[in-house]
Design an enzyme around this catalytic site. Structure first.
Site, short mmCIF file in Angstrom:
data_model
loop_
_atom_site.label_atom_id
_atom_site.label_comp_id
_atom_site.label_asym_id
_atom_site.label_seq_id
_atom_site.Cartn_x
_atom_site.Cartn_y
_atom_site.Cartn_z
N LYS A 114 0.75 -1.47 0.16
CA LYS A 114 0.44 -0.38 0.37
C LYS A 114 1.01 1.34 -0.13
O LYS A 114 0.74 2.54 -0.15
CB LYS A 114 -0.78 0.16 1.09
N LYS A 201 -6.43 -11.10 -6.70
CA LYS A 201 -7.66 -10.96 -5.57
C LYS A 201 -8.83 -10.58 -6.17
O LYS A 201 -9.02 -9.45 -6.23
CB LYS A 201 -7.17 -11.19 -4.39
N LYS A 204 -11.21 -5.05 -3.07
CA LYS A 204 -12.39 -3.32 -3.50
C LYS A 204 -11.22 -2.09 -3.79
O LYS A 204 -11.78 -1.22 -4.41
CB LYS A 204 -12.32 -3.30 -1.68
#
Ligand code: TRP
Length: 338
Positions: A114, A201, A204
């Site tokens: 991230k 995967k 979101k």
């Protein structure tokens, strides 16, 4: 009454819940309600570890809680609550921060990924995310935490903090302060992959919405996303071919959504072309989501009910969490409040 093992889990109220959250997590939580003492929170404090829009947070939090209920989480049997409404989460995080080595956090894979995406706009909160998650778990003396592959490292960290940094330092050996939680690795169906790349995967945070089916997507949108889903030039659907991750993922989704076994689904679709398979998959997805969407609409027609569920959940959660926090504060030597 025999004591049931306690389970705690949570999802962030960012974006909208998708098929991966449902099939990989929440659907399994529903089953655990029969055999375990279950706590499910909406982890809104985690949602602000990356830049967020204040105008959307409260609604996303209510939506996520309502979706838990629509998926079959029963507030009579589970404690459903909002993380930020139980202040003990923030407070225990601080105490744990002060005993957690910085380098344990710097090596977290999710943080590194991230942080890389965010350039130089990385907050201290993003680094601290796993400590907040540890607090979520440890406050409730959770025995088991259902986690997917991507959260295993965070659970490992929670165990290390509890064991090495709290129990070993501040508690007698035979009376640990914090319960050391175990991961609950869930069976088949746990990994739902992206519709546009069968190797990633369903997530979101992927900017392309076509990569996932949201639980609240209307039927036309579901059909359109499936129509556009990535395919390959091979005829016939199959499992387990490493060259064909999309076939594996979509066939797996078809089995899960239609309630068929993987063998039945594989046999049925073995000779099908994509053009024949996709409408079937779309139909199965629409049919599987319809009852959930109807229950969701019903719950959202009665906002007072949802508020009451969350108020009760907050009270039950706070009673447990506050007791743990007090125990830890006492062991760390804080002056008791008069
Ligand atoms: N980090 C988890 C995820 O993204 C969400 C989470 C926060 C969580 N606190 C938790 C999961 C406690 C389990 C237990 O999936």
């Amino acid at each position: 009454m025999t004591l049931r093992p306690r389970v705690l889990s949570g999802v962030q109220p960012t974006g909208s819940l998708h098929l991966g959250n449902w099939l990989g997590a929440i659907r399994n939580w529903v089953q655990l309600q029969d055999s375990h003492d279950t706590f499910f929170c909406v982890v809104d404090l985690h949602a602000i570890t990356v830049p967020h829009d204040p105008a959307l947070l409260a609604e996303a939090t209510r939506r996520t809680a309502a979706l838990y209920l629509a998926c079959g989480i029963d507030p009579q049997r589970s404690t459903v609550f909002v993380q930020s409404q139980v202040p003990a989460h923030s407070e225990l995080t601080w105490l744990l921060n002060c005993v957690t080595p910085l380098n344990w956090l710097e090596r977290m894979i999710q943080f590194k990924e991230k942080a890389r995406k965010q350039g130089d706009n990385v907050s201290v909160g993003l680094l601290d995310y796993p400590v907040l998650m540890a607090a979520d778990i440890l406050l409730y003396d959770a025995d088991l935490v259902p986690v997917g592959e991507d959260q295993k490292q965070h659970l490992e960290l929670a165990r290390d903090i509890a064991q090495q940094r709290i129990n070993a330092r501040f508690a007698p050996e035979d009376q640990p302060l914090l319960k050391v939680p175990e991961p609950l690795i869930l069976a088949e169906g746990a990994r739902v992959m992206s519709l546009i790349d069968g190797r990633c995967k369903m997530s979101k945070s992927e900017p392309n919405e076509g990569s996932r089916l949201h639980l609240l997507d209307p039927p036309e949108l579901i059909t359109r996303k499936i129509k556009r889903a990535k395919t390959d030039p091979v005829m016939g659907l199959e499992f387990g071919n490493p060259e064909r991750p999309e076939a594996d993922n979509l066939l797996g989704l078809f089995a899960l959504l239609s309630g068929k076994t993987r063998d039945t689904a594989a046999a049925e679709c073995a000779a099908m072309g994509w053009g024949q398979f996709k409408p079937l998959l779309a139909e199965a997805a629409v049919a599987a989501l319809q009852p959930l969407q109807e229950r969701y609409a019903e719950i959202r027609r009665d906002e007072a009910y949802l508020s009451e569920v969350l108020r009760e959940g907050k009270e039950r959660a706070a009673a447990v969490a506050t007791a743990t926090l007090e125990r830890v504060k006492a062991a760390l030597g804080f002056l008791p409040a008069a």
